[in-house]
Design an enzyme around this catalytic site. Structure first.
Site, short mmCIF file in Angstrom:
data_model
loop_
_atom_site.label_atom_id
_atom_site.label_comp_id
_atom_site.label_asym_id
_atom_site.label_seq_id
_atom_site.Cartn_x
_atom_site.Cartn_y
_atom_site.Cartn_z
N LYS A 116 -5.97 5.72 -7.14
CA LYS A 116 -6.70 4.45 -7.05
C LYS A 116 -8.13 4.62 -7.53
O LYS A 116 -8.62 3.84 -8.36
CB LYS A 116 -6.71 3.95 -5.61
CG LYS A 116 -7.53 2.69 -5.38
CD LYS A 116 -8.08 2.58 -3.98
CE LYS A 116 -9.22 3.56 -3.75
NZ LYS A 116 -9.85 3.38 -2.42
N ASP A 134 -6.26 -1.02 -4.43
CA ASP A 134 -6.79 -0.69 -3.12
C ASP A 134 -6.19 -1.64 -2.08
O ASP A 134 -5.23 -2.37 -2.37
CB ASP A 134 -8.31 -0.75 -3.12
CG ASP A 134 -8.83 -2.14 -3.44
OD1 ASP A 134 -8.02 -3.07 -3.60
OD2 ASP A 134 -10.06 -2.31 -3.52
#
Length: 216
Positions: A116, A134
């Site tokens: 991420k 996220d």
């Protein structure tokens, strides 16, 4: 979504204007943001960057002083350790003065950097067509009914199958900003949401007052 979040001064948009010129700042901020309120991350990161703007400066702080600067964010002991390890790894790899790798593989090789974080840095700092997923992106995309996934990595794969390439890079920014201001984790502001007529409201148990839509 972007227009509404801009009107409400989403924290991520304020930070992005500052971090887009510095891959290192984008990397540090994203690492600090995990499991921490956005407003807290903004405050703590801002304090850190006023004192240390480069990996070399962060290393010079030492573990104890860095932990004091990071106090207030979630898991600050662990994040201090990862930041110091990341900065040391940058120096060992020959990166100086705030430079960081511009490839997924290079970023993932740094301590404390996951997929991420790497994707967000590549998109925001280097303009690459990557998608960082996220908690905001995961929640909003599932709540809208765009995907049905349990884990962020599955959400990334599912979104990449349906999102046109020209929307991939700005998707994280728009979804995060919207998740910070309108599509909140608890008590989302459905009544004023510009998407309330098309949102499937997956996982929203009760309509938020004075919301009249009430879809579940």
């Amino acid at each position: 979504m972007r227009r509404e979040a801009t009107r409400r001064d989403a924290p991520v948009l304020r930070f992005e204007a500052d971090s887009v010129k510095s891959p290192f700042r984008a990397l540090v901020f994203t690492m600090l943001s995990a499991r921490t309120r956005d407003e807290t991350t903004m405050r703590v990161a801002g304090g850190l960057f006023r004192i240390a703007k480069t990996p070399e400066a962060v290393l010079a702080l030492g573990r104890r002083r860095l932990e004091k600067l990071l106090y207030g964010i979630g898991f600050y002991h662990e994040k201090a350790k990862h930041l110091l390890g990341m900065c040391a790894a940058l120096g060992a790899a020959g990166y100086r003065n705030g430079r960081v790798p511009d490839t997924l593989e290079g970023l993932l090789a740094l301590p404390g950097v996951g997929r991420k974080t790497a994707n967000i840095v590549l998109a925001r700092a280097y303009g690459k067509n990557t998608l960082g997923v996220d908690v905001h992106v995961h929640r909003v995309s599932n709540r809208l009914g765009l995907v049905r996934t349990k884990e962020p990595e599955d959400t990334e794969k599912a979104l990449l199958r349906i999102v046109p390439p020209r929307y991939v890079r700005p998707l994280n920014r728009s979804f995060v900003a919207f998740g910070q201001t309108v599509c909140l984790p608890r008590q989302p502001k459905c009544a004023i949401c510009p998407l309330n007529k098309i949102c499937r409201r997956v996982g929203v148990r009760e309509p938020c007052a004075p919301c009249a839509y009430g879809k579940k």
